[in-house]
Design a protein around this motif. Sequence first.
Motif, PDB file in Angstrom:
ATOM      1  N   PHE A 164     -49.190  -0.565  -4.922  1.00 44.87           N
ATOM      2  CA  PHE A 164     -48.821   0.855  -4.995  1.00 44.87           C
ATOM      3  C   PHE A 164     -47.309   1.001  -5.194  1.00 44.87           C
ATOM      4  N   ALA A 165     -46.529   0.184  -4.505  1.00 50.51           N
ATOM      5  CA  ALA A 165     -45.067   0.249  -4.629  1.00 50.51           C
ATOM      6  C   ALA A 165     -44.632  -0.033  -6.059  1.00 50.51           C
ATOM      7  N   ARG A 166     -45.362  -0.903  -6.722  1.00 52.80           N
ATOM      8  CA  ARG A 166     -45.045  -1.249  -8.109  1.00 52.80           C
ATOM      9  C   ARG A 166     -45.413  -0.123  -9.074  1.00 52.80           C
ATOM     10  N   LYS A 167     -46.504   0.578  -8.790  1.00 48.50           N
ATOM     11  CA  LYS A 167     -47.070   1.511  -9.764  1.00 48.50           C
ATOM     12  C   LYS A 167     -46.774   2.987  -9.520  1.00 48.50           C
ATOM     13  N   LEU A 168     -46.629   3.408  -8.261  1.00 42.41           N
ATOM     14  CA  LEU A 168     -46.518   4.836  -7.964  1.00 42.41           C
ATOM     15  C   LEU A 168     -45.170   5.420  -8.401  1.00 42.41           C
ATOM     16  N   LEU A 169     -45.211   6.499  -9.169  1.00 45.28           N
ATOM     17  CA  LEU A 169     -43.983   7.199  -9.523  1.00 45.28           C
ATOM     18  C   LEU A 169     -43.284   7.735  -8.282  1.00 45.28           C
ATOM     19  N   ASP A 170     -44.085   8.185  -7.314  1.00 43.72           N
ATOM     20  CA  ASP A 170     -43.524   8.811  -6.109  1.00 43.72           C
ATOM     21  C   ASP A 170     -43.410   7.821  -4.953  1.00 43.72           C
ATOM     22  N   PHE A 171     -43.343   6.527  -5.275  1.00 43.05           N
ATOM     23  CA  PHE A 171     -43.293   5.509  -4.219  1.00 43.05           C
ATOM     24  C   PHE A 171     -42.179   5.800  -3.222  1.00 43.05           C
ATOM     25  N   GLU A 172     -42.576   5.885  -1.991  1.00 41.19           N
ATOM     26  CA  GLU A 172     -41.674   6.108  -0.861  1.00 41.19           C
ATOM     27  C   GLU A 172     -42.063   5.069   0.177  1.00 41.19           C
ATOM     28  N   LEU A 173     -41.159   4.173   0.524  1.00 41.60           N
ATOM     29  CA  LEU A 173     -41.498   3.071   1.422  1.00 41.60           C
ATOM     30  C   LEU A 173     -42.169   3.565   2.697  1.00 41.60           C
ATOM     31  N   SER A 174     -41.590   4.578   3.334  1.00 44.53           N
ATOM     32  CA  SER A 174     -42.115   5.038   4.618  1.00 44.53           C
ATOM     33  C   SER A 174     -43.521   5.604   4.496  1.00 44.53           C
ATOM     34  N   SER A 175     -43.755   6.487   3.525  1.00 44.89           N
ATOM     35  CA  SER A 175     -45.068   7.107   3.364  1.00 44.89           C
ATOM     36  C   SER A 175     -46.106   6.114   2.856  1.00 44.89           C
ATOM     37  N   ASN A 176     -45.700   5.240   1.940  1.00 42.13           N
ATOM     38  CA  ASN A 176     -46.631   4.243   1.407  1.00 42.13           C
ATOM     39  C   ASN A 176     -47.087   3.299   2.517  1.00 42.13           C
ATOM     40  N   ASN A 177     -46.131   2.813   3.283  1.00 42.91           N
ATOM     41  CA  ASN A 177     -46.450   1.931   4.399  1.00 42.91           C
ATOM     42  C   ASN A 177     -47.303   2.657   5.443  1.00 42.91           C
TER      43      ASN A 177
END
Length: 436
Positions: A349-362
């Motif tokens: 997801f971190a690689r692909k998401l335009l809206d990647f946010e470390l805190s929310s993704n984790n």
Amino acid sequence: MQQAISIFWFRRDLRISDNAALYYALKSEYPVLPIFIFDTEILNKLEDKDDARVHFIHKTILKLNSELKMLDTCLLVKFGSAQQIWEELINTYNIKEVYTNHDYEPYAIKRDTSIASLLSTHTIKFNTYKDQVIFEKGEVLKDDKKPYTVFTPYKNKWIKNLNDYYFKSYPTQKYYSNFLKAPLFDIPTLKSIGFQESTIPIPEKKYQSVMKEYAEKRDYPGIKGTSLISIHLRFGTVSIRELVQNAIAAKADTWLNELIWREFYFMILWNFPHVTHSAFKPEYDRIKWRTNDQEFQRWCNGNTGYPIVDAGMRELNSTGFMHNRVRMIVASFLTKHLLIDWRWGEAYFARKLLDFELSSNNGGWQWVAGSGCDAAPYFRIFNPYEQTKKFDPHHLYIKKWVPEYMEFSYPLPIVDHKYARERCLKAYKMALNGLK
């Protein structure tokens, strides 16, 4: 003698209106030179040279520079390691103060600590401000002054603490005349920083019409029920204060709730930084995950034989977005059906998401895996068929992304749902009971 200046450092706040640190920089006693650094410490870790986020940042930088030129100044854009570039800037300009906004991720904290130390050796003040959230760090705490680990009481305190002061805009426009009258600087091309244009389109900053009906429509991926504003919030092309202000005015409580979830995860990351590499609840690190590369690749490619899962992954791979409801379904499928470590999915997801946010993704991945704060109980295992019946009953979403789902060419399910559920429950129970 060289002119004394302040520097404003753009990072994830790519706008000149309602920008906290820029406001304070422009109110300082020195003219302000705005800069942006394409940081190789970040860029070198990106796998895809057509990364849509880098392309978006580059286009936004060009737009920012055009706006600044209208104000008789110019954006200084550098490419390299932040430390090395700041050493160059110190040797080039008579810098008295540096202004920037807080960043809460581990790399950013380490970088800013190092830059602050470098600047202090030259008696240059390093001023940082809260900008990307309404409440940060320890501003919303339990009565015993400890951080919350459950969302609902955090949300209640967040709302209780909120008043007009916290979402009032910073009137930067009053002080635009305090920008340094700078010559035009060359901006590095996308190619010169090692990247190329992406074909993935970036959604516009339109959210108000969606916001009003968000509660009713947000769970149905086949209709337009979400705003896609998240990439703009991620890179600061829109202000969090504007979003909160408009949500309150529209009485869009459910939409506001999602903004509070974002701040909850920021707070968790700040207070519990171990979540970046391990489970929030340590006992969940005892789970015996299956390291099946072949099954992981089928999940990544949207080829699992479960149409709702495959639709989600294909949407992600094609657009850089995935519907919020579907994010939970595909994450549950990877961790519970395939029993593959949530960190693998988080990294993809971190690689692909335009809206990647470390805190929310984790936070989202650990919520689904059961290992996070305020997580879904481990025995909650999303049934992809039931989720489809409930949230995509007419298969509008599935038909868009998996048009062959009714054909013989479509693969059989990668794993039987009932079998996968029982295997998952057994693995989790063994780990949580301390069995080997």
